[in-house]
Scaffold this motif. Structure first.
Motif, PDB file in Angstrom:
ATOM      1  N   SER A  88     -34.433  61.467  17.564  1.00 23.18           N
ATOM      2  CA  SER A  88     -34.556  60.194  18.457  1.00 23.18           C
ATOM      3  C   SER A  88     -33.519  59.217  18.421  1.00 23.18           C
ATOM      4  O   SER A  88     -32.916  58.815  19.105  1.00 23.18           O
ATOM      5  N   ILE A  89     -32.835  58.883  17.092  1.00 29.27           N
ATOM      6  CA  ILE A  89     -31.683  57.923  16.721  1.00 29.27           C
ATOM      7  C   ILE A  89     -30.716  58.257  17.793  1.00 29.27           C
ATOM      8  O   ILE A  89     -30.091  57.511  18.419  1.00 29.27           O
ATOM      9  N   VAL A  90     -30.391  59.655  17.226  1.00 27.89           N
ATOM     10  CA  VAL A  90     -29.172  60.070  18.045  1.00 27.89           C
ATOM     11  C   VAL A  90     -29.149  59.915  19.773  1.00 27.89           C
ATOM     12  O   VAL A  90     -28.329  59.432  20.454  1.00 27.89           O
ATOM     13  N   ARG A  91     -30.426  60.380  20.175  1.00 24.94           N
ATOM     14  CA  ARG A  91     -30.606  60.421  21.722  1.00 24.94           C
ATOM     15  C   ARG A  91     -30.486  58.889  22.161  1.00 24.94           C
ATOM     16  O   ARG A  91     -29.914  58.727  22.934  1.00 24.94           O
ATOM     17  N   LEU A  92     -31.142  57.890  21.428  1.00 27.62           N
ATOM     18  CA  LEU A  92     -31.174  56.613  21.740  1.00 27.62           C
ATOM     19  C   LEU A  92     -29.645  55.977  21.810  1.00 27.62           C
ATOM     20  O   LEU A  92     -29.377  55.187  22.472  1.00 27.62           O
ATOM     21  N   ALA A  93     -28.977  56.347  20.837  1.00 22.10           N
ATOM     22  CA  ALA A  93     -27.453  55.907  20.757  1.00 22.10           C
ATOM     23  C   ALA A  93     -26.634  56.330  21.937  1.00 22.10           C
ATOM     24  O   ALA A  93     -25.900  55.664  22.563  1.00 22.10           O
ATOM     25  N   LEU A  94     -26.942  57.744  22.340  1.00 22.70           N
ATOM     26  CA  LEU A  94     -26.348  58.260  23.392  1.00 22.70           C
ATOM     27  C   LEU A  94     -26.682  57.809  24.545  1.00 22.70           C
ATOM     28  O   LEU A  94     -25.922  57.207  25.769  1.00 22.70           O
ATOM     29  N   MET A 110     -30.894  71.107   5.533  1.00 21.57           N
ATOM     30  CA  MET A 110     -30.422  69.935   5.894  1.00 21.57           C
ATOM     31  C   MET A 110     -29.899  69.866   7.493  1.00 21.57           C
ATOM     32  O   MET A 110     -29.312  70.911   7.670  1.00 21.57           O
ATOM     33  N   TYR A 111     -30.496  68.992   7.861  1.00 19.33           N
ATOM     34  CA  TYR A 111     -30.134  68.780   9.359  1.00 19.33           C
ATOM     35  C   TYR A 111     -29.423  67.546   9.674  1.00 19.33           C
ATOM     36  O   TYR A 111     -29.986  66.518   9.272  1.00 19.33           O
ATOM     37  N   TYR A 112     -28.435  67.430  10.608  1.00 18.48           N
ATOM     38  CA  TYR A 112     -27.831  66.329  10.891  1.00 18.48           C
ATOM     39  C   TYR A 112     -27.128  66.237  12.081  1.00 18.48           C
ATOM     40  O   TYR A 112     -26.614  67.308  12.627  1.00 18.48           O
ATOM     41  N   ASP A 113     -27.068  65.114  12.688  1.00 16.36           N
ATOM     42  CA  ASP A 113     -26.599  64.759  13.994  1.00 16.36           C
ATOM     43  C   ASP A 113     -25.763  63.504  13.987  1.00 16.36           C
ATOM     44  O   ASP A 113     -25.793  62.837  12.937  1.00 16.36           O
TER      45      ASP A 113
END
Length: 135
Positions: A88-94, A110-113
């Motif tokens: 959600s955070i990465v999608r909103l940032a993009l 561990m999962y990260y974007d």
């Protein structure tokens, strides 16, 4: 040794655009420490903040040149509570002017974007579940 809180100081070009960007990601600001030279981005109340400081004011704190968005000075990693929150955070940032500088990575435990904000600062958003670390 323990610290009370952390403030990551980052130079920004436009405070209004910076406020709009982070607000659209769902973050708030401590207005007591914000003015026409800097914004205090609340990452975790009473613990983690990022001071987003105009280039002009930032330059008064250092005798070194301010890096531009073509170089990497620091990677700031934020741990959140779920994979969904990472996405959600990465999608909103993009969607709001941020850019992708690498694809997401899933190690099982561990999962990260990642994204670069509108000033080119690189942020990694991660979720970890230590119960899935291979033995």
């Amino acid at each position: 040794m323990k610290v009370k809180s952390i403030y990551v100081n980052l130079p920004v070009k436009d405070l209004d655009k910076t406020r709009a960007f982070w607000s659209k990601l769902g973050f708030s600001f401590n207005e007591q420490f914000s003015d026409d030279k800097a914004l205090c981005l609340v990452l975790q109340e009473d613990l983690m903040y990022s001071m987003l400081i105009t280039h002009e004011f930032f330059s008064t704190f250092t005798n070194r040149p301010i890096s531009d968005s073509s170089t990497t000075q620091v990677l700031t990693a934020l741990e959140v509570h779920s994979r969904e929150q990472v996405n959600s955070i990465v999608r909103l940032a993009l969607e709001n002017g941020g850019t992708r500088y690498r694809e997401s990575t899933d190690h099982g435990w561990m999962y990260y974007d990642s994204f670069a904000d509108i000033d080119g600062h690189q942020w990694e958003v991660m979720f970890t579940d230590p119960t899935h670390i291979p033995l």
